[in-house]
Design a protein around this motif. Structure first.
Motif, PDB file in Angstrom:
ATOM      1  N   ALA A  31     -13.876  37.249 -51.094  1.00  0.00           N
ATOM      2  CA  ALA A  31     -14.263  35.803 -51.759  1.00  0.00           C
ATOM      3  C   ALA A  31     -13.110  35.546 -52.997  1.00  0.00           C
ATOM      4  O   ALA A  31     -13.218  35.003 -53.273  1.00  0.00           O
ATOM      5  CB  ALA A  31     -15.725  35.450 -51.846  1.00  0.00           C
ATOM      6  N   THR A  32     -13.716  36.626 -53.679  1.00  0.00           N
ATOM      7  CA  THR A  32     -12.737  37.117 -55.468  1.00  0.00           C
ATOM      8  C   THR A  32     -11.159  36.476 -55.012  1.00  0.00           C
ATOM      9  O   THR A  32     -10.639  35.688 -55.686  1.00  0.00           O
ATOM     10  CB  THR A  32     -13.082  38.317 -56.071  1.00  0.00           C
ATOM     11  OG1 THR A  32     -14.792  38.215 -55.955  1.00  0.00           O
ATOM     12  CG2 THR A  32     -12.162  37.595 -57.273  1.00  0.00           C
ATOM     13  N   LEU A  33     -10.335  37.391 -54.215  1.00  0.00           N
ATOM     14  CA  LEU A  33      -9.405  36.971 -53.957  1.00  0.00           C
ATOM     15  C   LEU A  33      -9.104  35.402 -53.385  1.00  0.00           C
ATOM     16  O   LEU A  33      -8.410  34.942 -53.935  1.00  0.00           O
ATOM     17  CB  LEU A  33      -8.122  37.819 -53.379  1.00  0.00           C
ATOM     18  CG  LEU A  33      -8.262  39.607 -53.382  1.00  0.00           C
ATOM     19  CD1 LEU A  33      -7.669  39.836 -52.454  1.00  0.00           C
ATOM     20  CD2 LEU A  33      -7.164  39.303 -54.879  1.00  0.00           C
TER      21      LEU A  33
ATOM     22  N   LYS B  41     -10.781  32.469 -53.929  1.00  0.00           N
ATOM     23  CA  LYS B  41     -11.455  31.800 -55.041  1.00  0.00           C
ATOM     24  C   LYS B  41     -10.687  31.434 -56.220  1.00  0.00           C
ATOM     25  O   LYS B  41      -9.776  30.643 -56.506  1.00  0.00           O
ATOM     26  CB  LYS B  41     -12.683  32.056 -55.248  1.00  0.00           C
ATOM     27  CG  LYS B  41     -13.448  31.799 -54.981  1.00  0.00           C
ATOM     28  CD  LYS B  41     -15.312  31.607 -55.359  1.00  0.00           C
ATOM     29  CE  LYS B  41     -16.516  31.395 -54.497  1.00  0.00           C
ATOM     30  NZ  LYS B  41     -17.544  32.042 -55.420  1.00  0.00           N
ATOM     31  N   THR B  42      -9.905  32.452 -56.849  1.00  0.00           N
ATOM     32  CA  THR B  42      -9.294  32.565 -57.693  1.00  0.00           C
ATOM     33  C   THR B  42      -7.807  32.530 -57.120  1.00  0.00           C
ATOM     34  O   THR B  42      -6.545  32.011 -57.954  1.00  0.00           O
ATOM     35  CB  THR B  42      -9.312  33.881 -58.419  1.00  0.00           C
ATOM     36  OG1 THR B  42      -8.711  35.339 -56.969  1.00  0.00           O
ATOM     37  CG2 THR B  42      -9.865  34.263 -58.726  1.00  0.00           C
ATOM     38  N   GLY B  43      -6.462  33.100 -55.829  1.00  0.00           N
ATOM     39  CA  GLY B  43      -6.119  32.590 -55.967  1.00  0.00           C
ATOM     40  C   GLY B  43      -5.422  30.999 -54.815  1.00  0.00           C
ATOM     41  O   GLY B  43      -4.720  30.797 -56.195  1.00  0.00           O
ATOM     42  N   VAL B  44      -6.685  30.802 -54.568  1.00  0.00           N
ATOM     43  CA  VAL B  44      -6.251  29.154 -54.449  1.00  0.00           C
ATOM     44  C   VAL B  44      -6.303  28.040 -55.658  1.00  0.00           C
ATOM     45  O   VAL B  44      -6.062  27.593 -56.069  1.00  0.00           O
ATOM     46  CB  VAL B  44      -7.591  28.661 -53.085  1.00  0.00           C
ATOM     47  CG1 VAL B  44      -7.741  26.975 -53.233  1.00  0.00           C
ATOM     48  CG2 VAL B  44      -7.898  28.873 -51.543  1.00  0.00           C
ATOM     49  N   PHE B  45      -7.434  28.609 -56.170  1.00  0.00           N
ATOM     50  CA  PHE B  45      -7.452  27.904 -57.636  1.00  0.00           C
ATOM     51  C   PHE B  45      -6.704  28.078 -58.625  1.00  0.00           C
ATOM     52  O   PHE B  45      -5.571  26.467 -58.998  1.00  0.00           O
ATOM     53  CB  PHE B  45      -8.662  28.412 -58.785  1.00  0.00           C
ATOM     54  CG  PHE B  45      -8.663  28.072 -60.144  1.00  0.00           C
ATOM     55  CD1 PHE B  45      -9.423  26.583 -60.269  1.00  0.00           C
ATOM     56  CD2 PHE B  45      -8.402  28.584 -61.345  1.00  0.00           C
ATOM     57  CE1 PHE B  45      -9.174  25.485 -61.683  1.00  0.00           C
ATOM     58  CE2 PHE B  45      -8.553  27.857 -62.903  1.00  0.00           C
ATOM     59  CZ  PHE B  45      -9.010  26.651 -62.559  1.00  0.00           C
TER      60      PHE B  45
END
Lengths: 469, 314
Positions: A188-190, A192-196
């Motif tokens: 989930a971290t990857l 969220k941070t990736g899309v953002f």
């Protein structure tokens, strides 16, 4: 293929879906990434794929030879093969015409007329980036810092991985190869941070940088007719255009890589919030500045051989760093200005026994960077010096605005971009991790707002500035 | 990727599609509401004013910035409007002309640029300047659809129709730049003392003799739009059309002018080419830059055009 194109909007999800369908075999994923990367690059010009394949093959082979060689002399010999071949490629494709032209000019200035020696050579996109990447691989093996790869598909993927292929970040084998030669996981971290980061990057590039670029191009295209205030505003706009353009590109690259389970190194860290030039270079195009530090500055002796040699090394590193950007004396001068001020800073710090400047340092750093950018943007030395003379002649008449809509859009987006940067900077959370702050709904709302902002303010620039390097 | 991650990802994608689609419509209809009340500014006001007066006006001028800055319509008729807009080409003008009422008696001057017809890269994308009326004006929507100049995404995200214009529209909504009720669309270019030096520098750079491009070819897209205008002219016998090219500071090639004149004759269109009207005049006061006349130059040119207009109508 450009990150800000419809093609990439289709390409990325297709590769993403197939990639995660192959999650049980990282080797199959690597094959997919390799093919996709070649498609990504070949979209621009498939003929230059041969150069990437050659460079990959050479360093794959040489890397093993360096590792297997007995004795330092033999290792060095193989390292020289890598250095000469990679730098040879750069010399031919990027610098041949520059040196041939400079030679002809020098000869004619002393009265010897030389035939035109220049050749009709196209600069392959990304050559400066992937040659530095493969070079660092060979040097790291020579320094016993990493092991040579025995996985040919993995290594070829390391060289050509599409998010970083054409304009970096220049990834080190020590960071990327272990990720390529192992199983990747998406969490989930990857996501969220990736899309953002992808969408923030798109906003920075397509909305802010491209809008600023319209005004900059119109002023720099006719610099002779503009007064000090117009040239100053255009240069400030350019400082932010190049920042948002390149950092935007890096954001999309790093964000895209995250969706495939990769963590790239950070490439920008709010460089205009620097109190010294030294700090600026720790925040600007970090993958290049750290490369230059580790493989050039330190190789030249760094600061271990006395104060004079340290200054020489700093200046030489920055001059070569300037030349890396392009085959023009303007880039060399740009690097020279940075090298000179870095040396002066070093001297000042040691003389005054301080570690940094006070708040005025922000202004000092920005002014030095701004003046140097003029050489970066202007087409030649004559125009750059004319612009500098005009700006410092303080002929501050009425400001040329051009198309009022474009100017106001650029200005407002610049203010917005600056405020977003300031907020993230003050939060102490790196942009790379910022997406984690949002839950799914919040993230979707933010992405949606960015999409609408893009719809309202996108500007259609053909390319990313750093593609030309 | 486990099922939890897949669900999370799908949630982000679906939510983003729904929210962005809804937000887009909200922004689009909000901007529609605002822009309908904007009658000033080049972003949309001038187009709005044109659409509201076009069928009640006797004398109209179409073209790009050169039409806008060069033709003083008040000299020709009290009930007139100059619809010259910065940066537009024949695709934009042809589309607007096709919105006119066919049976209404009108005199129409169409300013055309020779360069427009010989630019090999011209693809009619200036028609995008009308995108704020996409889905809101039938003729313009049809023309935009036929042009294939709109992005695929524009069919999903309508707010793209306001790309680059939103701030200008909002600004003109709250603070109109001029009184549109007294505005006739003509914007002469005045030059103050401090701009004269800049103007002279620019003109001196244009004072060179460049050779004609040997491979001059007419742009087929531009010709198609010209033919579209011709079809409209044939259907509107009550209207009188005059095609005009206004002066250029130093046009060094007349081959393209001759080719364009031949095409206009072939199509049976009235065409006056004034490209070299002030070629040998060394007085820079007529100019703002090599392609734009100053107010002084525009007034002089409008007088020349007026004389010819009167001759043609007698």
């Amino acid at each position: 293929m450009l990150f800000n194109s419809l093609e990439y909007l289709i390409f990325l999800p297709i590769v993403f879906i197939i990639y995660w369908l192959l999650k049980n075999s990282y080797k199959k994923q690597n094959i997919l990434l390799l093919i996709s990367s070649y498609v990504f690059y070949g979209w621009w010009d498939y003929r230059f794929l041969s150069l990437i394949i050659f460079s990959s093959f050479l360093d794959y082979f040489v890397g093993q030879k360096i590792e297997e060689a007995i004795g330092n002399k033999n290792k060095k010999r193989w390292l020289l093969v890598s250095l000469c071949s990679n730098l040879g490629l750069l010399a031919v494709f990027k610098y041949y015409n520059f040196f041939a032209d400079s030679f002809s000019s020098t000869m004619s200035s002393i009265g010897w007329e030389v035939n035109d020696l220049t050749l009709n050579i196209i600069l392959p996109v990304g050559i400066s980036f992937y040659t530095f990447q493969t070079l660092s691989y060979s040097i790291d093996i020579y320094r016993n810092e990493i092991k040579a790869s025995r996985d040919i598909v993995g290594f070829f993927t390391f060289v050509s991985l599409f998010p970083q292929l054409v304009a970096g970040p220049i990834e080190r084998a020590s960071n990327l190869m272990p990720q390529i030669e192992g199983k990747r996981k998406l969490n989930a971290t990857l996501i969220k941070t990736g899309v953002f980061q992808i969408f923030i990057g798109l906003f920075r590039k397509v909305a802010i940088a491209d809008n600023l670029g319209v005004y900059v191009d119109s002023v720099y295209g006719n610099y002779e007719i503009h007064n000090s205030s117009t040239l100053l505003v255009a240069t400030v706009f350019y400082a932010f255009q190049i920042y948002f353009d390149f950092s935007g590109y890096s954001d999309i690259a790093i964000g895209s890589a995250k969706l495939f389970g990769f963590n790239f190194n950070r490439n920008f860290n709010f460089p205009y919030f620097s109190r010294t030039l030294t700090e600026f270079w720790r925040r600007w195009h970090m993958s290049l500045s750290f490369w230059l530090r580790d493989y050039l500055y330190i190789s030249l002796g760094g600061n271990r051989k006395g104060i004079v040699i340290t200054y020489r090394n700093l200046l030489l590193t920055m001059l070569i760093g300037g030349l890396w950007h392009g085959s023009s004396w303007n880039f060399v001068i740009w690097g020279g200005i940075h090298g000179l001020f870095l040396s002066l800073e070093k001297y000042t710090f040691s003389a005054l026994k301080i570690k940094t400047f006070n708040a005025f340092g922000y202004i000092y750093t920005f002014i030095v960077v701004l003046v140097a950018w003029i050489f970066f943007r202007a087409p030649d030395f004559h125009s750059a010096s004319t612009i500098i003379v005009e700006i410092f002649s303080f002929n501050y008449g009425s400001l040329f605005v051009g198309n009022i809509n474009t100017f106001i859009n650029g200005l407002l987006l610049l203010v917005l971009g600056f405020c977003i940067d300031l907020k993230i900077f003050r939060s102490k959370t790196p942009l790379e991790d910022y997406g984690i702050k949002f839950n799914t709904v919040k993230l979707s709302i933010i992405v949606s707002v960015i999409i609408i902002m893009l719809c309202l303010f996108y500007s259609t620039a053909e390319n990313f500035i750093y593609f030309q390097f | 990727m486990n099922s939890d991650i897949t669900k999370k990802l799908l949630k982000i994608v679906v939510l983003t599609i729904i929210i962005s689609y809804g937000l887009d419509k909200l922004v689009f209809f909000g901007l529609n509401k605002i822009s309908d009340n904007v009658m000033t500014g080049q972003a949309i006001g001038k187009l709005n004013q044109f659409l509201s007066v076009k069928d009640n006006t006797d004398f109209l001028v179409f073209g790009n910035s050169r039409a806008n800055h060069h033709i003083d319509v008040d000299l020709f008729n009290d009930n007139s409007y100059n619809m010259g807009v910065d940066g537009v080409g024949i695709a934009y003008n042809s589309t607007l002309i096709n919105t006119l009422q066919e049976d209404k008696k009108q005199y129409v001057i169409v300013h055309i640029d020779t360069k427009n017809f010989f630019d090999k890269d011209y693809d009619g994308s200036d028609i995008r300047g009308l995108k704020t009326k996409y889905h809101r004006n039938d003729q313009i929507t049809t023309a935009l659809n036929n042009s294939n100049r709109l992005s695929l995404l524009q069919h999903i995200y309508y707010s793209m129709n306001y790309n680059g214009n939103a701030i200008g529209i909002i600004k003109n909504y709250f603070k109109p730049g001029y009184d549109f009720k007294t505005y006739n669309g003509y914007d002469p270019l005045t030059i103050n003392k401090s701009q004269e030096e800049m103007r002279d520098t620019i003109l001196s750079k244009a004072d060179t003799n460049e050779e004609c491009n040997k491979n001059l070819e007419m742009n087929l897209v531009a010709i198609d739009y010209l033919k579209s205008m011709k079809s409209f002219i044939d259907k509107a016998p009550n209207k009188t059309f005059l095609f005009v090219t206004s002066p250029i500071y130093n046009d060094t090639c007349d081959k393209d002018n001759k080719m364009l004149t031949a095409l206009m004759n072939e199509l049976g269109l009235n065409y006056l080419d004034y490209t070299n009207l002030y070629k040998n005049q060394k007085d820079n006061s007529f100019w703002k830059d090599p392609t734009h006349l100053s107010k002084e130059g525009a007034e002089a040119f409008s007088s020349v055009l007026l004389k010819r207009y009167k001759t043609l109508n007698n």
